[in-house]
Motif scaffolding. Structure first.
Motif: not given
Length: 213
Positions: A18-23, A25-38, A146-151
């Motif tokens: 949810t935080v990632q989706d909001e950020l 949208e506000r910042l205008g670029f992609c965000l994603v959390l990934v592990d060491r292998r991508g 509970l769905l995220t804003a994007q969902e």
């Protein structure tokens, strides 16, 4: 932060999404959390349609193939002209350390301007003591409706009968990300098809107008 001090509990990732989706949208670029292998620990937020190329969807994209180097993050350019970088975080999944991939944008200066804020947010001490979790009965995200804003936006599009391609265009994300969101919505809500999703949306007041899609 040491591995012992990292957050290791899957039930916080719905809130992180949810935080990632909001950020994003506000910042205008992609965000994603990934592990060491991508591998993606969260669904990509704000991924541009330009990333929906066969070369980047048939295999792991070049921008996800290695973790960030120690020290100041370097903003790199992908083979298709989009800029991105990656940050260390204080987060950890069952696969180990997690990194925040930032960008996939034609504006590297925009990424550079927001890196200090993102670094502060994603290196907060999110650790939760093991003792505090004993006996907890809170549902994990897969069982949490509970769905995220994007969902919610994707669900609104499903209720309107839009195909994945049009959903992607409306939300400025790739079709593969649309599919990931749909799978997550179905799993969280216990749905099996788009008709059931439409009925759920209707009963819960989720529409294109209500979600501003």
């Amino acid at each position: 932060m040491s591995g012992a001090g990292k957050m290791q509990y899957a039930d916080v990732f719905a809130r992180l999404q949810t935080v990632q989706d909001e950020l994003s949208e506000r910042l205008g670029f992609c965000l994603v959390l990934v592990d060491r292998r991508g591998g993606e620990a969260t669904l990509p937020s704000g991924m541009p349609l330009a990333c929906n190329r066969r070369e980047c969807t048939a295999k792991r994209p070049a921008c996800m193939q290695s973790p960030p180097a120690q020290g100041e993050p370097v903003i790199a350019r992908c083979p298709f002209g989009l800029y991105w970088t990656a940050l260390f975080t204080s987060l950890q999944s069952s696969e180990g350390d997690l990194y925040l991939h930032v960008g996939r944008t034609a504006r590297p200066e925009q990424v550079a301007a927001e890196l200090p804020l993102l670094r502060e947010i994603y290196t907060l001490p999110f650790a939760v003591p093991v003792s505090a979790r004993k006996g907890s009965t809170r549902a994990v995200p897969d069982a949490d409706p509970l769905l995220t804003a994007q969902e919610r936006k994707v669900l609104a599009c499903l209720a309107a009968g839009l195909p994945n391609k049009e959903i992607a265009q409306r939300m400025c994300i790739s079709q593969s990300t649309v599919k990931s969101h749909i799978s997550s919505v179905f799993k969280k809500l216990g749905l099996t098809n788009r008709t059931e999703a439409s009925v759920y949306a209707l009963k819960n007041g989720i529409s294109l107008e209500a979600e501003d899609v």
